[in-house]
Design a protein around this motif. Structure first.
Motif, mmCIF file in Angstrom:
data_model
loop_
_atom_site.group_PDB
_atom_site.id
_atom_site.type_symbol
_atom_site.label_atom_id
_atom_site.label_comp_id
_atom_site.label_asym_id
_atom_site.label_seq_id
_atom_site.Cartn_x
_atom_site.Cartn_y
_atom_site.Cartn_z
ATOM 1 N N VAL A 162 0.812 -1.218 0.047
ATOM 2 C CA VAL A 162 -0.012 -0.044 0.025
ATOM 3 C C VAL A 162 0.976 1.086 0.072
ATOM 4 O O VAL A 162 1.533 1.630 1.044
ATOM 5 N N PRO A 163 1.152 1.804 -1.063
ATOM 6 C CA PRO A 163 2.200 2.757 -1.144
ATOM 7 C C PRO A 163 1.918 4.164 -0.248
ATOM 8 O O PRO A 163 2.815 4.713 0.350
ATOM 9 N N ALA A 164 0.612 4.291 -0.026
ATOM 10 C CA ALA A 164 0.423 5.663 0.872
ATOM 11 C C ALA A 164 0.876 5.317 2.244
ATOM 12 O O ALA A 164 1.334 6.091 3.075
ATOM 13 N N ALA A 165 0.546 3.996 2.657
ATOM 14 C CA ALA A 165 1.032 3.550 3.931
ATOM 15 C C ALA A 165 2.351 3.561 4.312
ATOM 16 O O ALA A 165 2.968 4.108 5.203
ATOM 17 N N LEU A 166 2.998 3.174 3.061
ATOM 18 C CA LEU A 166 4.442 2.817 3.130
ATOM 19 C C LEU A 166 5.133 4.373 3.367
ATOM 20 O O LEU A 166 6.103 4.603 3.907
#
Length: 247
Positions: A162-166
């Motif tokens: 999950v790019p936004a979480a990373l």
């Protein structure tokens, strides 16, 4: 036989003060953090129940796989105050909050983390990196061991990456990124993810639930990890305790 000891009866707590817990260990029978930057440090563990992924290679399926495990036997509700008191009863400084996926219960983790910090503990969250931490959870004394799961771990990366979480973990300045790997191809995929999402520092851990497999996989991965100047960690609890639950 598990060495985990259930916590005793507690005063009634409101729902916003309660966490769903799989097990707590490290106080009655001492152990240590077996992975990552704090590998080898004495540690207490609070393992929360439930997960938002269903990885086929998961070694804690008793936190979420209710086809194989009875959730009534494998989980219990515990108050934040009771968990803080349990940890405070031990001289061990490091408390590892793991799962399952602990950040599913994030709203109730804020008072837990603050209570542990007030008791003089330092806190590490073991998370799969799919849920961004709230600003309240990003506090002095708190670290995040973020372990994004590759497709080779038995999960679709459309769910596990999950790019936004990373990006939120990167921005926190309190995260390390620990990948489970079993092949050189896994290292190539880790490099792609690290470059794409600016993940650093990177730790690699050999996949395996027996000392023999961990040793063999370590030798497969060692040159590639060293060549990329990444950190390497073993699974010390497996080497020491043969993957005994509650150690």
């Amino acid at each position: 036989m598990t060495t985990t000891k259930r916590l005793g009866p507690e005063p009634k707590a409101t729902e916003d003060e309660v966490l769903i817990v799989a097990e707590c260990f490290g106080a009655e029978v001492p152990t240590f953090q077996g992975e990552g930057p704090s590998c080898g440090h004495p540690a207490l563990f609070i393992r929360l129940s439930r997960c938002n992924l269903t990885c086929t290679k998961c070694d804690t399926k008793y936190t979420w796989d209710w086809c194989r495990f009875d959730q009534r036997k494998e989980s219990t509700k515990r108050s934040v105050a009771g968990l803080v008191a349990w940890a405070a009863s031990s001289p061990v400084e490091l408390v590892v909050i793991t799962g399952g996926e602990p950040l599913i219960q994030q709203a109730r983790l804020v008072p837990l983390a603050l209570g542990l910090l007030a008791a003089g503990k330092r806190v590490e969250f073991e998370t799969n990196g799919t849920i961004a931490p709230t600003p309240q959870l990003v506090a002095d004394g708190v670290r995040f061991n973020v372990s994004p799961k590759l497709a080779s771990f038995g999960v679709k990366e459309t769910k596990s990456i999950v790019p936004a979480a990373l990006e939120a973990f990167v921005a926190s300045g309190r995260a390390t990124f620990k990948f489970v790997a079993s092949t050189v191809h896994d290292l190539d995929r880790i490099a792609e993810l690290a470059d794409a999402h600016r993940l650093a520092p990177v730790w690699v851990m050999p996949e395996g639930t027996t000392p023999e497999v961990i040793t063999a996989t370590t030798r497969v991965l060692a040159d590639g990890v060293a060549a990329r100047h990444w950190h390497f960690t073993t699974r010390l609890h497996v080497l020491a305790f043969a993957d005994t639950r509650g150690r």
